[in-house]
Design a protein around this motif. Structure first.
Motif, PDB file in Angstrom:
ATOM      1  N   ILE A   1      38.386 -24.493  75.671  1.00  0.00           N
ATOM      2  CA  ILE A   1      37.165 -24.997  75.008  1.00  0.00           C
ATOM      3  C   ILE A   1      37.298 -24.839  73.504  1.00  0.00           C
ATOM      4  O   ILE A   1      37.540 -23.729  73.017  1.00  0.00           O
ATOM      5  N   HIS A   2      37.150 -25.931  72.781  1.00  0.00           N
ATOM      6  CA  HIS A   2      37.081 -25.857  71.319  1.00  0.00           C
ATOM      7  C   HIS A   2      35.645 -26.100  70.878  1.00  0.00           C
ATOM      8  O   HIS A   2      34.961 -26.978  71.432  1.00  0.00           O
ATOM      9  N   GLU A   3      35.216 -25.345  69.886  1.00  0.00           N
ATOM     10  CA  GLU A   3      33.823 -25.405  69.458  1.00  0.00           C
ATOM     11  C   GLU A   3      33.346 -26.810  69.130  1.00  0.00           C
ATOM     12  O   GLU A   3      32.238 -27.202  69.488  1.00  0.00           O
TER      13      GLU A   3
ATOM     14  N   THR B   1      42.477 -19.455  64.920  1.00  0.00           N
ATOM     15  CA  THR B   1      41.021 -19.458  64.968  1.00  0.00           C
ATOM     16  C   THR B   1      40.431 -19.333  63.570  1.00  0.00           C
ATOM     17  O   THR B   1      41.126 -18.961  62.615  1.00  0.00           O
ATOM     18  N   CYS B   2      39.139 -19.635  63.439  1.00  0.00           N
ATOM     19  CA  CYS B   2      38.477 -19.569  62.136  1.00  0.00           C
ATOM     20  C   CYS B   2      38.753 -18.207  61.499  1.00  0.00           C
ATOM     21  O   CYS B   2      38.637 -17.165  62.157  1.00  0.00           O
ATOM     22  N   MET B   3      39.116 -18.234  60.219  1.00  0.00           N
ATOM     23  CA  MET B   3      39.662 -17.020  59.590  1.00  0.00           C
ATOM     24  C   MET B   3      38.613 -16.176  58.877  1.00  0.00           C
ATOM     25  O   MET B   3      38.950 -15.334  58.043  1.00  0.00           O
TER      26      MET B   3
ATOM     27  N   THR C   1      32.814 -15.955  65.485  1.00  0.00           N
ATOM     28  CA  THR C   1      32.808 -15.448  66.860  1.00  0.00           C
ATOM     29  C   THR C   1      34.222 -15.184  67.371  1.00  0.00           C
ATOM     30  O   THR C   1      34.467 -14.192  68.066  1.00  0.00           O
ATOM     31  N   ALA C   2      35.174 -16.064  67.031  1.00  0.00           N
ATOM     32  CA  ALA C   2      36.540 -15.869  67.537  1.00  0.00           C
ATOM     33  C   ALA C   2      37.118 -14.558  67.006  1.00  0.00           C
ATOM     34  O   ALA C   2      37.670 -13.754  67.769  1.00  0.00           O
ATOM     35  N   SER C   3      37.000 -14.320  65.709  1.00  0.00           N
ATOM     36  CA  SER C   3      37.514 -13.070  65.130  1.00  0.00           C
ATOM     37  C   SER C   3      36.766 -11.883  65.714  1.00  0.00           C
ATOM     38  O   SER C   3      37.363 -10.840  66.029  1.00  0.00           O
TER      39      SER C   3
ATOM     40  N   ALA D   1      42.454 -27.464  68.629  1.00  0.00           N
ATOM     41  CA  ALA D   1      43.334 -27.221  67.478  1.00  0.00           C
ATOM     42  C   ALA D   1      43.537 -25.732  67.234  1.00  0.00           C
ATOM     43  O   ALA D   1      44.604 -25.312  66.760  1.00  0.00           O
ATOM     44  N   CYS D   2      42.549 -24.931  67.552  1.00  0.00           N
ATOM     45  CA  CYS D   2      42.669 -23.482  67.320  1.00  0.00           C
ATOM     46  C   CYS D   2      43.794 -22.889  68.156  1.00  0.00           C
ATOM     47  O   CYS D   2      44.324 -21.837  67.824  1.00  0.00           O
ATOM     48  N   HIS D   3      44.141 -23.550  69.256  1.00  0.00           N
ATOM     49  CA  HIS D   3      45.161 -23.022  70.162  1.00  0.00           C
ATOM     50  C   HIS D   3      46.510 -23.736  69.983  1.00  0.00           C
ATOM     51  O   HIS D   3      47.327 -23.750  70.900  1.00  0.00           O
TER      52      HIS D   3
ATOM     53  N   GLY E   1      41.318 -17.562  72.322  1.00  0.00           N
ATOM     54  CA  GLY E   1      41.025 -17.409  70.897  1.00  0.00           C
ATOM     55  C   GLY E   1      39.740 -18.078  70.476  1.00  0.00           C
ATOM     56  O   GLY E   1      38.800 -17.417  70.050  1.00  0.00           O
ATOM     57  N   CYS E   2      39.671 -19.419  70.602  1.00  0.00           N
ATOM     58  CA  CYS E   2      38.504 -20.127  70.101  1.00  0.00           C
ATOM     59  C   CYS E   2      37.256 -19.583  70.811  1.00  0.00           C
ATOM     60  O   CYS E   2      37.306 -19.194  71.984  1.00  0.00           O
ATOM     61  N   ASP E   3      36.144 -19.600  70.099  1.00  0.00           N
ATOM     62  CA  ASP E   3      34.982 -18.743  70.360  1.00  0.00           C
ATOM     63  C   ASP E   3      34.690 -18.343  71.811  1.00  0.00           C
ATOM     64  O   ASP E   3      34.528 -17.168  72.116  1.00  0.00           O
ATOM     65  N   LYS E   4      34.569 -19.313  72.711  1.00  0.00           N
ATOM     66  CA  LYS E   4      34.103 -18.976  74.057  1.00  0.00           C
ATOM     67  C   LYS E   4      35.238 -18.572  74.976  1.00  0.00           C
ATOM     68  O   LYS E   4      35.000 -18.154  76.112  1.00  0.00           O
TER      69      LYS E   4
HETATM   70 FE1  FES Z   1      37.935 -22.452  67.091  1.00  0.00          FE
HETATM   71 FE2  FES Z   1      36.343 -21.633  64.985  1.00  0.00          FE
HETATM   72  S1  FES Z   1      36.492 -23.609  65.901  1.00  0.00           S
HETATM   73  S2  FES Z   1      37.633 -20.487  66.271  1.00  0.00           S
END
Ligand code: FES
Length: 568
Positions: A84-86, A194-196, A200-202, A53-55, A121-124
């Motif tokens: 990869i989504h968290e 990504t998480c705002m 980790t993503a930011s 979803a982040c992407h 974007g998403c963490d990893k």
């Molecule tokens: Fe994707 Fe937080 S779950 S950035």
């Protein structure tokens, strides 16, 4: 034949002329003209996935990158990689980061491209892409997908996932009912992106900018803004220039760039995961990050960015306050501004575009910091001979010097089974210890390090306790949580020797983490240490178990560092 464009990396048939002829025959079936096929090729790594979803905005970003490439006379070629989504990765996203890095590296190398735009974007995902870029040696530019916009619930501004954790803790403690927690789940992640918070993503988007491998300002523009699409178009344009003139990633990812990134990691209140990923990326460049030096920087560099979980605001506020260029200007005296960037110009040029925003209170000055110290401290002691990390900016001041009785959990499964047992012998002053949750032990070093407060204590109003593990924690989490204890318990680390009832000393100001058990007793326990269970024997799990390095080396695979494994 090691040419450019379509002539690059020809499939091996023993006849290079035939290889190019065949390649052109197939690509022409998609309607490309000879003119198009003669252009510099810019690969675009597409990480869209229905599971990520982040992407959600990646298709529009790819379209904008393509526009930028074509406006500059290049040929864009989109290709898929692992995404990869968290929350959709079992057993944990970290288990798959190296697989994504291998996939991305090999597809950059295997397919003809003169430069590549890495949309992540998403963490990893950005860490994996940066590890790949450092190894593939094709000019590369990172385009973060950007953060989500904030949500609102009953007049309160909130967002993923610091508030997810806070509200879940309220639910566990009985302060929030089931209907409310269901309703709030629809408000925590209201847009793609990504998480705002400074999770980790930011963090990784900010570090990409600090490393000089993403365009100035690209970290914080919200995922849904028109500026994000313009940034994508500009990244495409830049990639065409890079296809012809470079630089390659190793020319950007220099020791100066990694030092700048460490300064920024301390100043943004960054995620502890950021340190693991930065170590892995540096390792790909033959650079060993020195944890003691990182800790020393933390005494010199204060937290300046007032974002959750260390502060109050969210990424869109950071963007409107001037974002990374404005922060870099504030940190100028601590950075090496001569460090090269993907634009071909030094980092100093990124500061020149910093916007002055009157009255903003998100990016603080060094004279008026959010915290007088950096985001993280590195602890050493008989419990962590090679170091452990605490996000001191998100810890409780009252617990950063604490001695308490250990309550030990043998594994994540044991934690799940017993943490809420009303009969668990635990008080608020105790130290919760989790082991076999490191890179090999779990495996994959899950984000289980922020152990939940036992329900009976949460219900009594306890909000924080000292917690120690060889696991990681989400960058969005908070509390007095000691992580990445190295070596991990499943790789011979002394965390395996702790017994419930032992006393443990945590002294963050003195950077100490000690098990208060005498040396002779430690030796006796070491002799009695049971052998570790045998890990997976087939597939990627076996490869991971055999090859993963410890947290201080970024949990990369040993054979992926420069030089690979020693011969024989
Ligand atoms: Fe994707 Fe937080 S779950 S950035």
């Amino acid at each position: 034949m090691n040419g450019k464009g379509m002539k690059k990396g020809l499939t091996s048939y023993g006849d290079p002329g035939f290889s190019l002829f065949l390649r052109k025959a197939f690509i022409k079936s998609m309607g490309y003209s000879d003119d198009a096929l003669e252009r510099p090729i810019v690969g675009i790594a597409n990480t869209f996935s229905d599971y990520n979803a982040c992407h959600g905005n990646v298709p529009r970003l790819v379209e904008a990158v393509k526009r930028g490439v074509m406006l500059s006379g290049g040929l864009p070629m989109e290709f898929p990689t692992i995404s990869i989504h968290e929350s959709f990765a079992y057993p944990t996203s970290m288990f798959l980061r190296n697989l994504m890095a291998m996939d991305t590296e090999e597809m950059i190398r295997a397919q003809p491209m003169d430069a590549v735009v890495l949309v992540g974007g998403c963490d990893k995902t950005i860490p994996a892409q940066l590890m790949a870029a450092a190894s593939a040696e094709v000019p590369a530019i990172v385009l973060p997908v950007g953060p989500m916009l904030v949500g609102h619930y009953q007049g309160e501004v909130l967002g993923a996932c610091t508030d997810c954790r806070r509200l879940w803790a309220d639910f566990r403690a009985g302060r929030l009912d089931e209907a409310s927690v269901e309703r709030v789940s629809e408000r925590l992640a209201p847009t793609p992106g990504t998480c705002m918070v400074m999770g980790t993503a930011s963090t990784m988007a900010c570090l990409a900018e600090a490393l000089g491998i993403a365009l100035p300002g690209s970290a914080a523009i919200p995922a849904t803004h028109a500026d994000r699409l313009r940034c994508a178009e500009a990244s495409g344009r830049e990639a065409v220039r890079m296809a012809q003139h470079g630089p390659v990633p190793r020319e950007v990812l220099t020791p100066a760039a990694f030092r700048n990134a460490q300064v920024v990691l301390q100043a943004i209140g960054g995620s502890t995961n950021g340190l693991v990923h930065l170590s892995a990326i540096a390792g790909r460049c033959g650079i060993d990050l020195n944890l003691a030096e990182f800790d020393r920087l933390g005494r010199e560099v204060p937290v300046l960015v007032d974002l959750k979980p260390s502060g109050e605001h969210y990424m869109e506020h950071f963007h409107w306050a001037g974002g990374m260029p404005r922060l870099l200007r504030e940190l100028a005296g601590l950075l090496d501004l001569t460090a090269p960037t993907v634009t071909g110009r030094p980092l100093a040029d990124a500061l020149a575009c910093a916007e002055e925003v009157p009255g903003q209170d998100v990016i603080r000055t060094r004279a008026d910091p959010l915290k007088p110290f950096g985001s993280m401290a590195v602890l050493f002691g008989n419990l962590a001979p090679r170091g452990a990390v605490i996000k001191q900016s998100a810890a409780s001041d009252a617990l950063t010097r604490h001695t308490g009785r250990a309550v030990v959990f043998e594994s994540v499964e044991d934690l799940v089974a017993r943490i809420d047992d009303p009969a668990l012998d635990v008080t608020a002053e105790d130290v919760l210890v989790l082991r076999r949750a490191g890179p090999k032990g779990a495996p994959g070093m899950p984000e289980a390090g922020a152990l939940p407060i036992p329900r009976k204590l949460a219900r009594a109003g306890v909000k924080d306790m000292v917690r120690i593990s060889d696991a990681r924690m989400s960058g969005t989490a908070f509390g007095t949580v000691v992580l990445h204890v190295t070596p991990e318990s499943a790789a011979g680390g002394p965390l395996a020797l702790v017994r419930s009832g032992d006393r443990i000393l945590l002294d963050v100001p003195a950077r100490r983490l000690e098990l208060l058990v005498d040396a002779a007793e430690m030796v006796r326990r070491e002799r009695e240490r049971p052998p570790e269970a045998v890990g997976p024997q087939r597939g990627y799990g076996a490869l991971f178990q055999r090859s993963v390095l410890q947290a201080d080396q970024g949990c990369d695979f040993d054979f992926l560092r420069p030089g690979g494994l020693p011969a024989g």
